[in-house]
Design a protein around this motif. Structure first.
Motif, PDB file in Angstrom:
ATOM      1  N   LEU A  12     -29.623 -19.697   4.951  1.00  0.00           N
ATOM      2  CA  LEU A  12     -29.731 -18.381   4.588  1.00  0.00           C
ATOM      3  C   LEU A  12     -28.348 -18.030   3.647  1.00  0.00           C
ATOM      4  O   LEU A  12     -27.290 -18.265   3.963  1.00  0.00           O
ATOM      5  CB  LEU A  12     -29.496 -17.652   5.792  1.00  0.00           C
ATOM      6  N   ASN A  13     -28.504 -17.394   2.494  1.00  0.00           N
ATOM      7  CA  ASN A  13     -27.357 -16.869   1.875  1.00  0.00           C
ATOM      8  C   ASN A  13     -26.446 -15.949   2.514  1.00  0.00           C
ATOM      9  O   ASN A  13     -27.012 -15.182   3.439  1.00  0.00           O
ATOM     10  CB  ASN A  13     -27.751 -16.251   0.608  1.00  0.00           C
TER      11      ASN A  13
ATOM     12  N   TYR B 287     -38.278 -19.290   3.722  1.00  0.00           N
ATOM     13  CA  TYR B 287     -38.801 -19.713   2.395  1.00  0.00           C
ATOM     14  C   TYR B 287     -39.054 -21.251   2.302  1.00  0.00           C
ATOM     15  O   TYR B 287     -39.874 -21.697   1.473  1.00  0.00           O
ATOM     16  CB  TYR B 287     -37.668 -19.172   1.275  1.00  0.00           C
TER      17      TYR B 287
ATOM     18  N   CYS C  14     -34.341 -15.305  -0.749  1.00  0.00           N
ATOM     19  CA  CYS C  14     -33.393 -14.997   0.276  1.00  0.00           C
ATOM     20  C   CYS C  14     -33.347 -13.224   0.331  1.00  0.00           C
ATOM     21  O   CYS C  14     -33.743 -12.270   1.016  1.00  0.00           O
ATOM     22  CB  CYS C  14     -32.142 -15.225   0.130  1.00  0.00           C
TER      23      CYS C  14
ATOM     24  N   SER D 253     -23.031 -19.665   7.104  1.00  0.00           N
ATOM     25  CA  SER D 253     -23.889 -20.554   5.969  1.00  0.00           C
ATOM     26  C   SER D 253     -23.023 -21.478   5.393  1.00  0.00           C
ATOM     27  O   SER D 253     -23.308 -22.634   5.131  1.00  0.00           O
ATOM     28  CB  SER D 253     -24.672 -19.569   5.334  1.00  0.00           C
TER      29      SER D 253
ATOM     30  N   GLY E  80     -36.719 -14.599   2.933  1.00  0.00           N
ATOM     31  CA  GLY E  80     -35.352 -14.100   3.558  1.00  0.00           C
ATOM     32  C   GLY E  80     -35.438 -12.960   4.197  1.00  0.00           C
ATOM     33  O   GLY E  80     -34.569 -12.588   5.106  1.00  0.00           O
TER      34      GLY E  80
ATOM     35  N   SER F 244     -33.336 -19.493   2.259  1.00  0.00           N
ATOM     36  CA  SER F 244     -33.666 -18.936   3.698  1.00  0.00           C
ATOM     37  C   SER F 244     -34.660 -20.071   4.397  1.00  0.00           C
ATOM     38  O   SER F 244     -35.581 -20.835   3.725  1.00  0.00           O
ATOM     39  CB  SER F 244     -34.309 -17.497   3.606  1.00  0.00           C
TER      40      SER F 244
ATOM     41  N   ASP G  31     -36.174 -13.112   7.712  1.00  0.00           N
ATOM     42  CA  ASP G  31     -34.888 -13.891   8.499  1.00  0.00           C
ATOM     43  C   ASP G  31     -33.778 -12.859   8.648  1.00  0.00           C
ATOM     44  O   ASP G  31     -32.898 -13.089   9.400  1.00  0.00           O
ATOM     45  CB  ASP G  31     -34.521 -15.277   7.596  1.00  0.00           C
ATOM     46  N   THR G  32     -33.954 -11.748   8.020  1.00  0.00           N
ATOM     47  CA  THR G  32     -32.753 -10.782   7.916  1.00  0.00           C
ATOM     48  C   THR G  32     -33.124  -9.564   8.651  1.00  0.00           C
ATOM     49  O   THR G  32     -32.221  -8.879   8.889  1.00  0.00           O
ATOM     50  CB  THR G  32     -32.054 -10.707   6.655  1.00  0.00           C
TER      51      THR G  32
END
Ligand code: GLC
Length: 474
Positions: free
Chosen positions: A243-244, A215, A375, A457, A396, A212, A399-400
């Motif tokens: 990002l995953n 991270y 993530c 991604s 992560g 991510s 980020d989500t």
């Protein structure tokens, strides 16, 4: 473009954590956009050959190092050109991937180090002809080191899924793996008098990424760097955050065979029916109350301590809680000890995927109070199932998940790692559930529509491979 994807665990063959999921779903997504990916993992005894149609290819490779001679036999899934396995029963014919509950296997340096040697030999012998070798975590991190040492014309990417695990071994590993003492210095594998596999992967690969963007920034600081923040900072010109994603075929409430009632974005209210049946199955009561779930490994990383330290308060909230997971023995015995103790808390100490799917489908909120989170996949799965997320703002997760107090927000974030901050967020979510009914309904429909698939991604990985091949990174 040909990529050789190396991982110590790949779902469904072997799995202890999120690495296995990503090691299955990322190569799949890459193949769908035209990248030729072959993945390679050790053939553990626990891998079911018959079930997956895994057969020998006839190819053998020998690795001769200080610790001895090791013969590997190459296996593959019979009807596929993408899944390969290296078999050596002495090293991998064991009951666990990395160690027993009592501790790691003492020869993990030789197990995974010779695996890396074998992969490099297979490239040298032309059995694999990759443009890029993609190593994941410490177990495969010596591959970029060996490729660089031998000067092979192959580009390398090292992905870090969790910096807390680095593969640190006594310095004798240099001889056990015939690495050459010239690699035992601060600018290479040496780490406080020991050998650090992941440090090698970071230094000798052409690019490094983590799972991510947040991270990727965090690991260059002492708080998250686990002693490698200095090295990561130095190499930050080749450090990326991608990002995953999650596999949308695997995680789909419209088709999930394990959940009680299937539903989609337009029929999200059917979650209520799932919830009703789940409460019935688990002996909880109160459909009108919000249902919070926790699913995950019982490990410090996942913030289990915050849940444990909140155990006095949770029973008094007008909400139900369902906790599913297993892991460190201390946590397991705590959760076993509170099983059936509170009428509004259901606990199951196990790894149980069907149950976890029912929980995602039934829940109103997922708890993810992680101490750190490279993530995290569960929050994405939850949202795909219309479950809002209560999470700590780290890695992560930051980020989500966007906090409801922000414009366009759709989750509940807290920052301080304390039971007080955690409980405050939980109570806020409880309150939101009762007092913002229509917004709650809109948000759960909204989160189902956010794209957490690999679409974006996988393209980023492809561009990174392209840049490596064109020599644009290093
Ligand atoms: C590790 C990390 C997790 C991440 C997963 C896949 O398990 O702890 O945050 O989602 O790897 O990259």
């Amino acid at each position: 473009m040909r990529v050789l994807f190396l991982s110590s665990e790949i779902y469904p063959f072997a799995k202890t954590g999120g690495l296995a999921d990503v090691s299955a779903s990322l190569p799949k997504a890459l193949s769908e956009i035209g990248v030729h990916v072959k993945s390679v993992m050790p053939l553990y005894r626990t891998v079911d050959l018959e079930k997956f149609g895994i057969v020998p290819t006839g190819k053998k490779v020998s690795v001769s190092v200080g610790a001895g001679n090791f013969d590997f036999e190459v296996y593959k899934v019979s009807n596929s050109v993408s899944h390969y396995f290296l078999k050596n029963d002495h090293l991998f014919g064991r009951d666990y991937l990395y160690g027993t509950p009592e501790g790691d296997y003492p020869d993990n340096d030789v197990r995974f180090g010779t695996f890396c040697w074998a992969v490099v030999k297979l490239i040298e012998e032309g059995f694999f002809k990759p443009d890029v070798v993609h190593a994941n975590d410490w177990q495969t991190a010596l591959t970029p080191v060996l490729i660089s040492k031998k000067g092979l014309k192959v580009k390398t990417l090292q992905t870090i899924h969790n910096l807390a695990y680095q593969g640190i071994f006594p310095k004798e590993a240099v001889e056990r793996l015939s690495l050459g003492w010239e690699l035992f210095n601060m600018e290479a594998l040496e780490f406080w008098g020991k050998v650090n596999f992941l440090k090698g992967g970071i230094i000798f690969s052409d690019a490094v990424n983590t799972v991510s963007p947040t991270y990727a920034r965090e690991i260059t600081t002492p708080e998250f760097g686990y002693g490698l923040d200095g090295v990561l900072k130095k190499y930050s010109y080749k450090l990326f955050g991608i990002l995953n994603g999650i596999d949308y075929d695997v995680w789909n409430p419209e088709t999930d065979p394990y959940i009680y009632v299937n539903y989609s974005e337009n029929t999200v209210s059917r979650k209520e029916e799932n919830k009703r049946l789940f409460l019935k199955e688990t002996g909880l009561s109160g459909e009108e109350k919000p249902l919070f779930i926790f699913i995950g490994r019982f490990a410090k990383q996942k913030g289990i301590d915050l849940i444990m330290e909140s155990m006095e308060e949770l029973p008094s909230l007008p909400a139900n809680f369902a906790i599913l997971g297993t892991g460190d023995t201390g946590y397991n015995s705590f959760f076993n000890s509170i099983k059936g103790k509170y009428p509004n808390i259901f606990v199951e100490v196990a790894y149980d995927e069907p149950l976890s799917r029912k929980m995602y489908a039934s829940a109103d909120y997922l708890l993810m109070p992680s101490l750190y989170e490279p993530c995290g996949l569960n929050q994405m799965i939850a949202m795909r199932y219309g479950t809002l997320v209560v999470a700590r703002k780290t890695g992560g997760l930051a980020d989500t998940v966007r906090d409801v107090d922000k414009p366009g927000g759709y989750g509940f974030l807290f920052e301080e790692f304390s039971p007080e901050a955690f409980l405050k967020a939980v109570k806020k979510a409880v309150d939101f559930y009762y007092n913002s009914r229509s917004r709650f309904a809109r948000l759960r429909q909204f989160v189902m529509g956010i794209d957490f698939s690999w679409n974006n991604s996988a393209l980023k990985y492809m561009r990174l491979y392209e840049n490596l091949i064109e020599g644009k990174v290093k």
